[in-house]
Design an enzyme around this catalytic site. Sequence first.
Site, PDB file in Angstrom:
ATOM      1  N   GLU A 240      -2.683  -2.508  -9.118  1.00  0.00           N
ATOM      2  CA  GLU A 240      -1.308  -1.929  -9.383  1.00  0.00           C
ATOM      3  C   GLU A 240      -1.125  -1.072 -10.637  1.00  0.00           C
ATOM      4  OE1 GLU A 240      -0.484  -6.191 -10.662  1.00  0.00           O
ATOM      5  OE2 GLU A 240      -1.852  -5.178  -9.350  1.00  0.00           O
TER       6      GLU A 240
ATOM      7  N   ASP B   6       0.855  -1.197  -0.163  1.00  0.00           N
ATOM      8  CA  ASP B   6       0.193   0.069  -0.040  1.00  0.00           C
ATOM      9  C   ASP B   6       0.884   1.278   0.085  1.00  0.00           C
ATOM     10  OD1 ASP B   6      -2.835  -1.188   2.168  1.00  0.00           O
ATOM     11  OD2 ASP B   6      -2.067  -1.487   0.226  1.00  0.00           O
TER      12      ASP B   6
END
Length: 549
Positions: A464, A438
């Site tokens: 992503e 994260d």
Amino acid sequence: MSALQIPACCFDQAGDVISINDAWVTYAGLSGEALSQRQWIELIEAEHRYDALSALRAVPAFSDRTEIKCRLDTRHAEARWFVVHLHRLDAAWLCTCTDIHDLMANTRELEHRASMQTDMLNVSVDCIKLIAPNGTLLHMNRAGCLALGVGEDSGFGMPWLPLLPEDIWVQGEAALNIARTGQFSRFPGRSVVPGQPPQYWDNMLTPILSATGNTTAIMCVSREVTRERAALDSVQRSEERLAIAARVGGLGVWDYDIALDVLHCDENWYRIVGRDPNTPIVSIDAFRPLIHPDDVDKATEVEKTAKELIASGQDYGIEFRVVRPSGEIRWVRSVAYLQQEDGVARRAVGFMVDITDARRAELALRDENRLLEDEKASWRRQSLEDSLTGIANRRHLNEALDRICRGEARSGTRIGITLIDIDYFKRYNDRYGHPAGDRALRLVATALQACCRQSDFVARYGGEEFMIVWQDIKNPVPLLESVGNAIRRLDIAHDASPTGQITVSCGCAVFDATHPNLSAAWLIQQSDEALYEAKSLGRNRYVVREIGR
């Protein structure tokens, strides 16, 4: 077994592979001899071996078969998903494998999309429900669950109306009947959760029609109107007080002789303005000091007002402020009937009433409405922002692409759509953990923003992946180079990457702003194909696809 086109093998009770077919050898990327020297469980992807072995051991003695879903080990690309069928053959097992990888991928994609749609509904402060034509709940967002006291994980399926107070069932059923016929309907509602005050709702029912015009479901959007109702109730109570005051003589009656400039007022009038009736106000000039300075002229322009009323045929009515001896300011409304002779106003008879409470309620209602609008704007902003990275989310991106396709948000002559993927990010999460993942996503998002000009747009596409929309782009190469350099400058260590740090692959589709028949899906497809090519070439690079040249 050799004739099968799917992976198949035999293994004994000890788990040793006895024989294996060519389809399995080809999939695994090892020789048949090497595979024959393995245990059967070693042919399964490592993370599924425990479940596979447990399933095998759990086969009861009276049964001769079982099946499991797992991935098979391979030396090639990503391990694929199979349904592994196990058949008992005396002292051995026959294992055949059916490829379900594409089905699993589609299932995960559908689950992801359903989760995104649920999250979007949960952002709304309105209660949104999907109701079957028979009146049972198919789905409800978080706001609706909270309002009706239903658990989000309840599975739904229960009748909707019984969740509401019984006294509004009749109106609700009538609205449902209208919606079942394919027509929009609405009704006022109320919900009561134990231990909480009642909430009031404006329920709007929109039928969802099939291609043949039949109602397949009904979407109910319930907007909370508790505050508006409270404000309106306050205004209604004020109006009721005025009616009671009129019945018991609470109105201040006045009588003005225009020609003689003589004013007569009753005791209630003096009470409203806070004056002593023993010191009478007998003329307009004597009345002027009692009026708020900003309202004096409009409240005492007798001749001008009289001429306008005679010309329009309307009665006199005005709201203004009076100042009591204590300095207290009160709002009053004064209305009158105008008597005239030969077109000349002679007399006005009317009454005055204190409307301060009603005025304050009106202002409170206005403030409440403004607050609601501010809250809606705030939720709108939040619904367009990715909660993890703080940049635009997929919904915001789709809206921006739709505007571009409609020609509403184009500047310059060329536009670039760039899809960016963090290389080997699954390995990064496996190696460093999701909190570190994260943090990496947030750092990459910040770096991408820094690469954008004021006219450009950056958003998190999903997982992503990020997307940048470049406006007025003549040569995308310097911009793409700046993206790669910005990510490398982050210097985020990635031991599972060939470069030893986090890198990105970019697929850029550049097209003419006047290109006809644009669609968001087509633009994303072009950039996605370019990204796939960049990843096929080894990652940590970019590929540019020029469209229309």
